[in-house]
Design a protein around this motif. Sequence first.
Motif, mmCIF file in Angstrom:
data_model
loop_
_atom_site.group_PDB
_atom_site.id
_atom_site.type_symbol
_atom_site.label_atom_id
_atom_site.label_comp_id
_atom_site.label_asym_id
_atom_site.label_seq_id
_atom_site.Cartn_x
_atom_site.Cartn_y
_atom_site.Cartn_z
ATOM 1 N N MET B 180 44.290 34.964 29.407
ATOM 2 C CA MET B 180 44.208 35.138 30.885
ATOM 3 C C MET B 180 45.931 34.184 30.679
ATOM 4 S SD MET B 180 41.777 35.875 31.736
ATOM 5 C CE MET B 180 41.904 36.176 34.048
ATOM 6 N N PHE B 201 34.911 42.658 37.138
ATOM 7 C CA PHE B 201 36.351 42.133 36.229
ATOM 8 C C PHE B 201 36.842 43.051 35.300
ATOM 9 C CE2 PHE B 201 35.766 37.006 37.837
ATOM 10 C CZ PHE B 201 36.352 37.456 38.423
ATOM 11 N N LEU B 204 38.352 45.578 37.846
ATOM 12 C CA LEU B 204 39.603 44.788 38.415
ATOM 13 C C LEU B 204 40.854 45.108 37.094
ATOM 14 C CD1 LEU B 204 40.683 43.592 41.020
ATOM 15 C CD2 LEU B 204 40.176 41.767 39.880
ATOM 16 N N GLY B 207 43.874 49.169 35.465
ATOM 17 C CA GLY B 207 44.454 49.433 36.608
ATOM 18 C C GLY B 207 45.391 48.256 37.687
ATOM 19 N N SER B 208 44.864 47.469 36.595
ATOM 20 C CA SER B 208 46.178 46.255 37.333
ATOM 21 C C SER B 208 47.809 45.726 36.387
ATOM 22 C CB SER B 208 44.918 44.782 37.409
ATOM 23 O OG SER B 208 44.802 44.214 35.991
ATOM 24 N N THR B 211 49.173 43.095 35.231
ATOM 25 C CA THR B 211 49.623 41.949 36.521
ATOM 26 C C THR B 211 48.841 40.498 37.085
ATOM 27 O OG1 THR B 211 48.282 42.542 38.082
ATOM 28 C CG2 THR B 211 50.702 43.325 37.832
ATOM 29 N N LEU B 212 47.757 40.798 35.824
ATOM 30 C CA LEU B 212 46.116 39.715 35.876
ATOM 31 C C LEU B 212 46.242 38.866 34.579
ATOM 32 C CD1 LEU B 212 44.031 41.915 38.727
ATOM 33 C CD2 LEU B 212 45.473 39.804 38.989
ATOM 34 N N ILE B 452 45.757 41.502 47.803
ATOM 35 C CA ILE B 452 46.608 41.469 46.012
ATOM 36 C C ILE B 452 46.961 40.443 45.885
ATOM 37 C CG2 ILE B 452 48.133 43.290 45.114
ATOM 38 C CD1 ILE B 452 47.132 45.799 46.672
ATOM 39 N N VAL B 455 44.523 37.723 45.548
ATOM 40 C CA VAL B 455 43.843 37.916 43.381
ATOM 41 C C VAL B 455 44.950 37.660 42.806
ATOM 42 C CG1 VAL B 455 42.345 39.616 42.907
ATOM 43 C CG2 VAL B 455 41.687 39.561 45.012
ATOM 44 N N LYS B 456 45.844 37.969 43.105
ATOM 45 C CA LYS B 456 46.678 38.391 41.425
ATOM 46 C C LYS B 456 47.019 36.903 41.266
ATOM 47 C CE LYS B 456 50.778 38.745 38.917
ATOM 48 N NZ LYS B 456 51.197 38.725 37.779
ATOM 49 N N ALA B 458 45.090 33.891 42.108
ATOM 50 C CA ALA B 458 43.845 33.939 41.412
ATOM 51 C C ALA B 458 43.555 33.785 40.005
ATOM 52 C CB ALA B 458 42.916 34.153 42.536
ATOM 53 N N PHE B 459 44.304 34.915 39.894
ATOM 54 C CA PHE B 459 44.194 35.025 38.188
ATOM 55 C C PHE B 459 45.570 34.365 37.587
ATOM 56 C CE2 PHE B 459 41.051 38.370 36.742
ATOM 57 C CZ PHE B 459 40.933 38.853 37.013
#
Lengths: 474, 474
Positions: B180, B201, B204, B207-208, B211-212, B452, B455-456, B458-459
């Motif tokens: 993380m 997750f 999630l 396909g991210s 970025t996460l 988007i 959420v980005k 948040a990570f």
Amino acid sequence: MTEYRPVTAHVVERLQNILGARNVSCDADKLLTYSRDEVQGPFWKDGCLAEVVVFPESTEDVAALVRLAGEERIPLTARGAGTGLSGGAVPARRGIVVSFEKMNRIIELDRENLTLTVEPGVVTAEINRAAVDAGLLYAGDPCSGDASFIGGNVAENAGGNKVVKYGPTGSHVLALEAVMADGSVTWFGGKRRKDVTGYDFVHLLVGSEGTLALITKIVLKLLPLPAEVVDLLVPFPDVASAVAFVPRIVTEGKVLPASIEFMDRRSINLTERFLNTNLPYSDAGAHLIIQLEGNDAESLADEYERIGDLCLAHGALEVFVADNRNSRDKLWKARKSITESVWAFHPGKNVNEDVVVPTGAVPELMRRLDEIVTRAGSAYVVFGHIGDGNMHVTAAPAPEEPDRESILHRIQDELYDVVKSLGGTLTGEHGVGLKRRDAITRFLDATQIDLIRRVKLAFDPQNILNPDKIVPWE
Amino acid sequence: MTEYRPVTAHVVERLQNILGARNVSCDADKLLTYSRDEVQGPFWKDGCLAEVVVFPESTEDVAALVRLAGEERIPLTARGAGTGLSGGAVPARRGIVVSFEKMNRIIELDRENLTLTVEPGVVTAEINRAAVDAGLLYAGDPCSGDASFIGGNVAENAGGNKVVKYGPTGSHVLALEAVMADGSVTWFGGKRRKDVTGYDFVHLLVGSEGTLALITKIVLKLLPLPAEVVDLLVPFPDVASAVAFVPRIVTEGKVLPASIEFMDRRSINLTERFLNTNLPYSDAGAHLIIQLEGNDAESLADEYERIGDLCLAHGALEVFVADNRNSRDKLWKARKSITESVWAFHPGKNVNEDVVVPTGAVPELMRRLDEIVTRAGSAYVVFGHIGDGNMHVTAAPAPEEPDRESILHRIQDELYDVVKSLGGTLTGEHGVGLKRRDAITRFLDATQIDLIRRVKLAFDPQNILNPDKIVPWE
């Protein structure tokens, strides 16, 4: 802890203005009914009482009431048919319960794109039927399908009997119309079969238990309907031999059945009593149901004979072939009634678990389960979707047992340790909701618990959508 | 706009201390190479140059360097094999490029649980082979599979040739070990086949696009290997008849093939020239490839004869059956080489699109595409995964055309309008990355763009992981 405002008479009036008086209820019986799901007798239910229940009829209704709840800072809990097994639809912080029972239209069956667009209040079995009537398959098949709503299936990512081959509910969801916490309405996904345009929010919403957004329309993926289906009912002398056989179906049988279900003797006996029926070899130690499908009757017959022979070569007592509607219906009625029959004959508080382990770990899980429950001096029932490693365990100490509560607690505690040590987790298909909210910290680490809270607040900064669920918030 | 710090000599030294000097490079050629993917000639590449490239060898390495980047506020961009087609691995804000090429171990093939655990730097084709060697199937099959890394496939949710039946890469991912943004290491998911313990997750992260979180291990789901596979190569007189036939495979043929691929005449001709080979009927207007699988040779033969007859009844010029390794390899080599052959014979800047529409809308898409490109006075090539409605379009105006840039712009603009009006979207499998970052606002509404971003953050609250991607950030 988030502070919420109560539902005042003024709020009720505003709700009536939005939805019409017929769609707003403060009737005491209704409040109680709509504050419960099918979790049996938990301690946390009493404080969780809706202040008002509303019945929106359209997406616009839902958007307007979410805006109102946001302005007034009142919790909103979405509810399907109330067949949930985790307290997911129980209003933990009171406020407004939003029943989707009036949003129950099948909007479109699109034969060209093999999709079905529905509102969340459609009963799952109706969806199965609508697909079959069009010569297609909707592969979701939760045991509660005759009563559950598709919206609840999506919110909990319901599993059921065909996950081995087709995956859980989320595998069938292509798109969702959702009302966000600020009242905006948006479509995630579409009728397209692939999409990497941004994050996959469709499948983040699936299984999010109404905590991220309210789902108002669902586009489901349909599949060609297999022309031929056959169920094998296979009694084994004991649990160990049945469980040990399961992996051979795929590795030696070289097929991926639609279903591989497991029932121990007690499950069979309870469902026989409950339905007042008889199943063959009901004194056998355990039964498997193996469902096979195909388009060609002959090659399916070859396949089930091969699998049947494999069963007999590895200890099965017999192989019953249910290849007509009648025999198949009887078999599945028995399977799907186990949960209700457990409640009927073991009422009150029990340990009702939904643990899942890697399929290879099922034999060890079953051995350890038996040790744990036997050592605690309790009876138990175990059945479930063994093909995915998802077992439903009900421990039921004798009603006259003075120390029931602590026996149940010990069983749960030891079972969770075993499940975790085997690479398994807390819930395979029933969801976390309120029931498992505190136990989740045994399975997810602090990073993930924190991430759940942060993502929740990214979607719902005021924390009004089904608050206090999934992870501890205090 | 987030401010970042430059990579100073001191930072390089710290990186060397963490990873060893051999795993840190500031060599100018390397910086350039590791700052590019396979997007052809875009304007945005020049400013996007890595300041340092690092080659971690373990999860601990990755965690340590993420912590360093966080402390120093330096962007980190994860990179697989560099076969991406969206600029997903291009360091938009410079900083550190993290190549996973040294984390390339197949860690475990678990025959009991039908899983394969790998590091992100394993080449996709190696995974396919490892599964086949164990008598199992890994169903991911991107055209770049001989070169791409599984980590890149996961980061972009790569599609490929078997999505019709098996879904994209995400369908095969059971669990991810991830580092993380704060350097903590956690496992999302497990070897279990179902899991509703908290938000999904795993899918999630798929396909991210890095970025996460940074993915450091992947548990893939394997399937029984079909005993028999056959490919049909089916020439049609024109695009319209080929495209119109596709839905009949499922609706009338009642099968869900593993693949349904489309190649127009120009695709065929380019790949023939590129490979110096000949394909049958290469002057036909379009070809389909239909891949069928089964365990029983006889019933598969029945099936492909039925589908073949259906083809011929609906305008196919011929049906070629590739049922041995040699003929199948030749066919797929041709199909998989189209992208490279387009680059070889149409070098420089072109419109390379990855649009996806509902499968029923493909005929209309193809008609409109032809109108748009013809009106613009350009040549074009179209091929792709027609069974999922995912078409790769390359418009290539003549090199001597003075106004190439504005022709390409107009084609793209009009194509996006059509795709959107048909219920389609921007990218089916290549991802958004940098290439489509500004176009995404034509397809997602403000609610989703904002989500988007939230959420980005948040990570990744400091926005250090592959910043400035997927949506506009300024």
